[in-house]
Design an enzyme around this catalytic site. Sequence first.
Site, PDB file in Angstrom:
ATOM      1  N   CYS A  16      -2.380   9.034   2.308  1.00  0.00           N
ATOM      2  CA  CYS A  16      -2.071   8.556   0.954  1.00  0.00           C
ATOM      3  C   CYS A  16      -3.225   8.870   0.009  1.00  0.00           C
ATOM      4  O   CYS A  16      -3.034   8.998  -1.190  1.00  0.00           O
ATOM      5  CB  CYS A  16      -1.799   7.062   0.989  1.00  0.00           C
ATOM      6  SG  CYS A  16      -3.084   6.160   1.843  1.00  0.00           S
ATOM      7  N   GLU A  58       0.887  -1.173   0.000  1.00  0.00           N
ATOM      8  CA  GLU A  58       0.000   0.000   0.000  1.00  0.00           C
ATOM      9  C   GLU A  58       0.916   1.212   0.000  1.00  0.00           C
ATOM     10  O   GLU A  58       1.458   1.579   1.040  1.00  0.00           O
ATOM     11  CB  GLU A  58      -0.897  -0.007   1.239  1.00  0.00           C
ATOM     12  CG  GLU A  58      -1.861  -1.184   1.322  1.00  0.00           C
ATOM     13  CD  GLU A  58      -3.007  -1.091   0.333  1.00  0.00           C
ATOM     14  OE1 GLU A  58      -3.234  -0.004  -0.239  1.00  0.00           O
ATOM     15  OE2 GLU A  58      -3.673  -2.111   0.103  1.00  0.00           O
TER      16      GLU A  58
END
Length: 488
Positions: free
Chosen positions: A294, A260
């Site tokens: 993010c 990720e």
Amino acid sequence: MSPERERELLASVPTQLFIGGRWRDAAGGRTFDVQDPATGQTIASVADGTSEDAMAAMDAAAAAQSSWALTAPRTRAEILRSAFEILTRRTEDFALLMTLEMGKPLAEARGEVAYGAEFLRWFSEEAVRDYGRFTNSPEGKNRILVQRKPVGPCLLITPWNFPLAMVTRKVAPAIAAGCTMILKPAKLTPLTAQLFTEVMIEAGLPAGVLNLVAGTSAASISGAVMKDPRLRKVSFTGSTEVGKRLLSDASGNVLRTSMELGGNAPFIVFEDADLDKAVEGALIAKMRNMGQACTAANRFLVHESVEREFSQKLSLAVQGLKTGRGTDPENKVGPLISEDARRDVHALVEGAVWDGAEILTGGSVGAGEGYFYAPTVLSNVPPKSQILQTEIFGPIAPVTRFHNEDEAVVLANSTQYGLAAYVYTADFNRGQRLSDKLEFGMIGYNTGALSNAAAPFGGVKQSGLGREGGAEGISEYTTTQYMALPDP
Ligand code: NAD
């Protein structure tokens, strides 16, 4: 929040490594300091794990793997459910701890506890849906039996920006699948993972299933473990740069990987969008976590006919956000994680201004202690400006114009990243067209909030591999085994 309450909470957080069901000091006895980014003060010292400790954790995880894999799914589910209850009951402790070590405002920290706990509940429900498959072979001669098995011991590496949710998003599916694990939290925010380990112990997790090794030398912890053939998987959340290094290290033992990584989310506003709703969504997608997410909106692409109005409304809304230490409920924007982070963010703003951008609000380093940066809106940012190419990781909203839908798509996709994108338009058909054309793993359609434990979180391109959450999350920790059965 009183200083006594802060001291009392900090004093209650375990600061040792947790290996094989036992708290212990690091080999060599070293510790490292954890700071409050709102003050720059040291708030705790935590055991500084070494490669030797990592190998002890590997031994413990490997020793526990086979018996843990054989526990009934219902047992694993009930441990997770119990952890959900304990964590939820301790919301205030975890929220305050995250505010202290990471800086996010308390209200946001409470939101992270709810979101982080949800992975425990979601995967407690998924653990018992351990579906395999039985089919007749096409030739009709024999039969095919498929079962899912845990991949085996995992290394879980998490970042500092969501100290709880990034941990539960990995630990919960690993437990549900029957994997043992070594957890390595970020050195800037280890305390939440330390306290969370206590929750898992109280929930009844057997010794050796979860081993916690915090430390300042991430590469020596991961390096030692990833060379060991007993490790079967690495799941990493963090920067694309480190992710690439780990992918390369993972090739040595052909490890399963989940990555990720970073993002550079476009936030596209069309001329028919409800601009007030778009501004509301922008505040969530941009200012939450001080822009250190993010999924943070990084590039505001706004149709030329509404760009000025949108920028002004956003600027006005941003001016209403009070900046300060997150323990005061009045404060809506906390500090950045470190002085380095603040310096990098300011350099991006200065670069954008040099390129021709106009500062509508903000653009300055906070005065006094802590790593504060004024929430900022920039308009007329040229598409080639560095600020639009990099993950900003700060409370900066750069706005740029587009002329038509095709150009918006080209601008949005012109990045190495492919994690999240946001689209604001009243035209649902256009929303669907955009989702076909946008190269991102997640799309917010007229919403600035994406994360949900029941949804598959993850990206394409250099934003990573694999998904966390949803029905997909558990399969990252399982492998299939097929048995051929003879014709009866
Ligand atoms: P980082 O890559 O610097 O660190 C992440 C973790 O990796 C930390 O635990 C760190 O100690 C460890 N690490 C660092 N170098 C290592 C090495 N050489 N070997 C092994 N481990 C190492 O990232 P960060 O600054 O903590 O977090 C911010 C980044 O994380 C941003 O890029 C952000 O986009 C990304 N992120 C992604 C997601 C997602 O789900 N896609 C979620 C949150 C954060």
